[in-house]
Design a protein around this motif. Structure first.
Motif, mmCIF file in Angstrom:
data_model
loop_
_atom_site.group_PDB
_atom_site.id
_atom_site.type_symbol
_atom_site.label_atom_id
_atom_site.label_comp_id
_atom_site.label_asym_id
_atom_site.label_seq_id
_atom_site.Cartn_x
_atom_site.Cartn_y
_atom_site.Cartn_z
ATOM 1 N N GLN A 168 13.135 -12.063 -10.978
ATOM 2 C CA GLN A 168 11.961 -11.200 -10.989
ATOM 3 C C GLN A 168 12.414 -9.741 -11.032
ATOM 4 O O GLN A 168 13.038 -9.246 -10.094
ATOM 5 N N TYR A 169 12.116 -9.068 -12.135
ATOM 6 C CA TYR A 169 12.525 -7.669 -12.323
ATOM 7 C C TYR A 169 11.643 -7.066 -13.413
ATOM 8 O O TYR A 169 11.337 -7.751 -14.397
ATOM 9 N N ARG A 186 9.645 -5.903 -11.003
ATOM 10 C CA ARG A 186 8.765 -6.055 -9.851
ATOM 11 C C ARG A 186 8.482 -7.539 -9.664
ATOM 12 O O ARG A 186 8.740 -8.359 -10.550
ATOM 13 N N GLU A 187 7.952 -7.882 -8.525
ATOM 14 C CA GLU A 187 7.601 -9.269 -8.254
ATOM 15 C C GLU A 187 6.504 -9.730 -9.204
ATOM 16 O O GLU A 187 5.522 -9.027 -9.436
#
Length: 212
Positions: free
Chosen positions: A121-122, A124-125
């Motif tokens: 997750q990148y 952001r979530e």
């Protein structure tokens, strides 16, 4: 109709043109190694004309010969002596050791760097991207991280040579059933060239999607 034919033609010729351009650039760059040879044994002096790719062949031959020589006991002793000599030179020592550590990690057959493609997750979530496992946190960093963590490299698109280094909990990553080459093609093509579909149910379950 003409527009469709034109785009189809572009899809055929553009990859070929870029491939030949890259190969030509590599060969011409490696041909510069011919400058290291004495003028009397240059291909132009021997045959009366230049031989395209001669520098590339010379470079490959030198690399293979170096590997052959250093694979035995005597060669390893010479390499050790050479590294001790470089260790006495300020600045050169730092640069050489850093580059050598990275190259040993990347190209070692026993190493784990860039052997696994992960889903993380990148930035952001809830937003997922492909990353490559490079190892585990070490040094003093490991003292401040409790649990099982992995070091990953998140490449940018369409240029995977730049990216971001992250440390993520292992249970927050998904190991993908695809090779590093397949993952790189997927990244470079910006998601257009998708790898073969394998173990879809496993990944879908982790992402919270309905499984078949």
């Amino acid at each position: 109709m003409i527009k469709r034919y034109f785009i189809t033609g572009l899809l055929i010729w553009v990859p070929l043109a870029i491939t030949f351009w890259v190969l030509s650039l590599i060969i011409s760059t490696m041909d510069q190694s011919l400058r290291l040879l004495p003028e009397t044994i240059h291909p132009h002096a021997l045959f009366g004309f230049d031989i395209p790719g001669a520098g590339a062949l010379l470079t490959l031959a030198v690399i293979l010969l170096t590997g052959l020589v250093t694979a035995n006991f005597v060669g390893q002793k010479l390499v050790s002596w050479w590294e001790l000599l470089l260790a006495r030179i300020p600045v050169v020592n730092s640069v050489y050791n850093s580059v050598k550590q990275v190259s040993d990690t990347l190209f070692s057959s026993n190493g784990q760097a860039f052997r696994k493609a992960l889903l993380v997750q990148y930035p952001r979530e809830g937003s997922w991207t492909i990353a490559f496992m490079t190892g585990h946190p070490g040094g003093d960093v490991a003292n401040h991280l409790s649990g099982d963590w992995v070091s990953v490299y998140v490449p940018t698109t369409p240029n995977p040579t730049s990216g971001f280094f992250l440390m993520i909990r292992r249970d927050e990553t998904v190991e993908l059933d695809m090779s590093v080459d397949e993952a790189l093609k997927y990244i470079i093509s910006m998601g257009v060239v998708a790898p073969p579909l394998r173990q879809r149910n496993k990944v879908a379950g982790v992402l919270g999607e309905p499984t078949a």
